[in-house]
Design a protein around this motif. Structure first.
Motif, PDB file in Angstrom:
ATOM      1  N   LEU A 167       0.829  -1.207   0.000  1.00  0.00           N
ATOM      2  CA  LEU A 167       0.000   0.000   0.000  1.00  0.00           C
ATOM      3  C   LEU A 167       0.859   1.251   0.000  1.00  0.00           C
ATOM      4  N   LEU A 168       1.947   1.228   0.746  1.00  0.00           N
ATOM      5  CA  LEU A 168       2.883   2.361   0.729  1.00  0.00           C
ATOM      6  C   LEU A 168       3.483   2.556  -0.658  1.00  0.00           C
ATOM      7  N   LEU A 169       3.689   1.454  -1.379  1.00  0.00           N
ATOM      8  CA  LEU A 169       4.203   1.547  -2.746  1.00  0.00           C
ATOM      9  C   LEU A 169       3.186   2.207  -3.671  1.00  0.00           C
ATOM     10  N   ILE A 170       1.921   1.854  -3.528  1.00  0.00           N
ATOM     11  CA  ILE A 170       0.858   2.478  -4.326  1.00  0.00           C
ATOM     12  C   ILE A 170       0.806   3.983  -4.050  1.00  0.00           C
ATOM     13  N   ILE A 171       0.892   4.352  -2.772  1.00  0.00           N
ATOM     14  CA  ILE A 171       0.884   5.774  -2.403  1.00  0.00           C
ATOM     15  C   ILE A 171       2.087   6.489  -3.014  1.00  0.00           C
ATOM     16  N   ALA A 172       3.244   5.838  -2.980  1.00  0.00           N
ATOM     17  CA  ALA A 172       4.460   6.449  -3.534  1.00  0.00           C
ATOM     18  C   ALA A 172       4.318   6.678  -5.039  1.00  0.00           C
ATOM     19  N   GLN A 200       1.491   7.160  -6.623  1.00  0.00           N
ATOM     20  CA  GLN A 200       0.555   8.274  -6.777  1.00  0.00           C
ATOM     21  C   GLN A 200       1.258   9.613  -6.565  1.00  0.00           C
ATOM     22  N   ARG A 201       2.099   9.697  -5.506  1.00  0.00           N
ATOM     23  CA  ARG A 201       2.821  10.942  -5.253  1.00  0.00           C
ATOM     24  C   ARG A 201       3.804  11.245  -6.380  1.00  0.00           C
ATOM     25  N   TYR A 202       4.468  10.224  -6.897  1.00  0.00           N
ATOM     26  CA  TYR A 202       5.431  10.412  -7.985  1.00  0.00           C
ATOM     27  C   TYR A 202       4.740  10.971  -9.226  1.00  0.00           C
ATOM     28  N   LYS A 203       3.570  10.422  -9.558  1.00  0.00           N
ATOM     29  CA  LYS A 203       2.848  10.889 -10.741  1.00  0.00           C
ATOM     30  C   LYS A 203       2.389  12.332 -10.555  1.00  0.00           C
ATOM     31  N   GLN A 228       0.770  20.390  -0.829  1.00  0.00           N
ATOM     32  CA  GLN A 228       1.286  19.228  -1.536  1.00  0.00           C
ATOM     33  C   GLN A 228       2.646  18.796  -0.984  1.00  0.00           C
ATOM     34  N   THR A 229       3.490  19.789  -0.673  1.00  0.00           N
ATOM     35  CA  THR A 229       4.805  19.474  -0.110  1.00  0.00           C
ATOM     36  C   THR A 229       4.668  18.787   1.236  1.00  0.00           C
ATOM     37  N   ARG A 230       3.729  19.259   2.059  1.00  0.00           N
ATOM     38  CA  ARG A 230       3.518  18.634   3.371  1.00  0.00           C
ATOM     39  C   ARG A 230       3.044  17.191   3.219  1.00  0.00           C
ATOM     40  N   PHE A 231       2.184  16.942   2.231  1.00  0.00           N
ATOM     41  CA  PHE A 231       1.725  15.567   2.007  1.00  0.00           C
ATOM     42  C   PHE A 231       2.883  14.684   1.543  1.00  0.00           C
ATOM     43  N   ASN A 232       3.709  15.216   0.663  1.00  0.00           N
ATOM     44  CA  ASN A 232       4.875  14.438   0.215  1.00  0.00           C
ATOM     45  C   ASN A 232       5.806  14.116   1.380  1.00  0.00           C
ATOM     46  N   LEU A 233       6.043  15.111   2.237  1.00  0.00           N
ATOM     47  CA  LEU A 233       6.892  14.892   3.406  1.00  0.00           C
ATOM     48  C   LEU A 233       6.247  13.891   4.367  1.00  0.00           C
ATOM     49  N   MET A 234       4.926  13.982   4.518  1.00  0.00           N
ATOM     50  CA  MET A 234       4.216  13.082   5.421  1.00  0.00           C
ATOM     51  C   MET A 234       4.356  11.631   4.976  1.00  0.00           C
ATOM     52  N   TYR A 235       4.091  11.379   3.699  1.00  0.00           N
ATOM     53  CA  TYR A 235       4.180  10.006   3.195  1.00  0.00           C
ATOM     54  C   TYR A 235       5.627   9.508   3.190  1.00  0.00           C
ATOM     55  N   ALA A 236       6.568  10.399   2.916  1.00  0.00           N
ATOM     56  CA  ALA A 236       7.981  10.006   2.952  1.00  0.00           C
ATOM     57  C   ALA A 236       8.391   9.618   4.371  1.00  0.00           C
ATOM     58  N   PRO A 254      -0.547   7.418  13.132  1.00  0.00           N
ATOM     59  CA  PRO A 254      -1.529   8.438  13.528  1.00  0.00           C
ATOM     60  C   PRO A 254      -0.891   9.727  14.036  1.00  0.00           C
ATOM     61  N   LEU A 255       0.248   9.630  14.704  1.00  0.00           N
ATOM     62  CA  LEU A 255       0.950  10.826  15.173  1.00  0.00           C
ATOM     63  C   LEU A 255       1.482  11.640  13.989  1.00  0.00           C
ATOM     64  N   ILE A 256       1.928  10.931  12.957  1.00  0.00           N
ATOM     65  CA  ILE A 256       2.430  11.610  11.751  1.00  0.00           C
ATOM     66  C   ILE A 256       1.287  12.354  11.052  1.00  0.00           C
ATOM     67  N   TYR A 257       0.112  11.719  10.937  1.00  0.00           N
ATOM     68  CA  TYR A 257      -1.043  12.398  10.332  1.00  0.00           C
ATOM     69  C   TYR A 257      -1.385  13.659  11.122  1.00  0.00           C
ATOM     70  N   THR A 258      -1.340  13.566  12.450  1.00  0.00           N
ATOM     71  CA  THR A 258      -1.687  14.706  13.299  1.00  0.00           C
ATOM     72  C   THR A 258      -0.739  15.876  13.064  1.00  0.00           C
ATOM     73  N   PHE A 259       0.538  15.586  12.898  1.00  0.00           N
ATOM     74  CA  PHE A 259       1.534  16.646  12.727  1.00  0.00           C
ATOM     75  C   PHE A 259       1.436  17.313  11.357  1.00  0.00           C
ATOM     76  N   PHE A 260       1.184  16.537  10.297  1.00  0.00           N
ATOM     77  CA  PHE A 260       1.283  17.073   8.939  1.00  0.00           C
ATOM     78  C   PHE A 260      -0.054  17.517   8.339  1.00  0.00           C
ATOM     79  N   ASP A 261      -1.159  16.931   8.752  1.00  0.00           N
ATOM     80  CA  ASP A 261      -2.439  17.231   8.102  1.00  0.00           C
ATOM     81  C   ASP A 261      -3.252  18.195   8.966  1.00  0.00           C
TER      82      ASP A 261
END
Length: 339
Positions: free
Chosen positions: A102-107, A109-112, A245-253, A305-312
């Protein structure tokens, strides 16, 4: 044998506390994520689409890892059920493989979105299909462990003495005696390890390319004091504000980085067991450290969940609103009680 299992459980009490606290945090945290993202937060452009799905995987992973490891701590030498061993092993390994896919699918999506903004992006149908394929492929890869795993009565060395007990094993060689079955099981386990390694390498490469693209884009955009030219800013602004968008990229990374950090100790200890390291002969303190390292993958499930709280920001706002409503409701209830 029950007394020996109790002695083993007493030695591993710090590991039991670790897995219990981590599991509880993972279950509660991801339930909150699922509720808020599916009921309170709108997802206009698909940036958050995979978050509740990943939270479901993390929640199930927390449940299965907690139950599996607590059973292993308390019934190590006299495991009570062959069927329970098989299904817990299958469930734990399924969530362990589905999470990185699933992380690969997200990656991807972010790459595209960042590197190929002019090409066709993930549609809703495409997202659903990739999730279905990820579940299907993971289940096919892990299904053999309903056959490979199980309980077996063998002799092991523990604290300087040979002990015969019934153990829950990922590869139970006693079901199908002979070297052929053992080789097939080890080859299959090796294939899964190589698949995970390939996924992790791909994740690192994709996010490295995203980082390079963002760095070049910001160099072109210049500083905040310089005017931005519409033609140059269009690729970053096409799918929303560049800062968001940058925050989402950083969050998923960061989610990927945490996954790798938590996964490596578990993978290393597993490999060492199958190459013949006799960890049960370690001193008590070293044995506790070994067990915690072997189960360190659960950290990934409650950190997300802590990462989502910080970035989103939207997730923080929804979480804050729920907490505020709850506090107001509690204060109102207290004020209504006559003194």
């Amino acid at each position: 044998m029950a007394n020996l299992s109790q002695e083993y459980a007493k030695i591993l009490l710090p590991g039991t506390v670790f897995i219990t606290v981590a599991g509880a945090l993972g279950i509660v945290g991801n339930i909150i994520v699922i509720i808020l993202y599916w009921s309170k937060i709108e997802d206009e452009n698909g940036d958050r689409y995979f978050i509740p799905v990943l939270a479901v995987v993390d929640m199930l992973g927390s449940i299965t890892m907690t139950i599996y490891n607590l059973m292993d701590n308390y019934f190590f030498f006299d495991y009570p059920s062959d069927t329970l061993c098989q299904w817990l092993t299958f469930s734990m390994m399924l969530s362990g493989l589905f999470s990185p896919t699933l992380l690969l699918i997200i990656a991807v999506q972010r790459y595209k979105k960042v590197c190929q903004p002019s090409e066709r992006q993930f549609t809703l149908k495409c997202r659903r299909c990739t999730i279905f394929l990820s579940v299907l492929i993971s289940a096919i890869f892990i299904a053999p462990y309903l056959l490979f795993s199980g309980t077996s009565t063998t002799t092991m060395e523990f604290q300087g003495q040979n002990v015969t007990g019934t153990f829950c094993k990922v590869l139970d060689n006693t079901k199908f005696p002979g070297k052929t079955f053992s080789r097939i099981g080890l080859i299959h386990l090796g294939c899964i390890c190589m698949l995970l390694a390939a996924i992790l390498i791909t994740l690192v490469v994709l996010y490295a390319l995203i980082a390079v693209k963002l760095r070049k884009a910001f160099q072109v955009l210049g500083t905040e004091q310089e005017p931005l030219r519409p033609r140059e800013t269009e690729p970053l602004n096409r799918y929303g504000d560049k800062e968001v968008q940058t925050r989402f990229n950083l969050m998923y990374a960061l989610i990927v980085i945490v996954y790798i950090i938590s996964f490596v100790p578990t993978a290393v200890t597993l490999i060492l067991v199958y190459v013949g390291v006799k960890y049960l002969e370690l001193p008590n303190s070293a044995l506790v450290a070994w067990i915690i390292f072997a189960r360190f993958a659960i950290v990934n499930h409650f950190i997300n969940p802590l990462i989502y709280t910080f970035f989103d920001a939207k997730f923080r706002a929804a979480l804050g609103l729920i907490c505020k409503i709850k506090c107001m409701s509690q204060n109102s209830h207290e004020m209504s009680i006559p003194s």
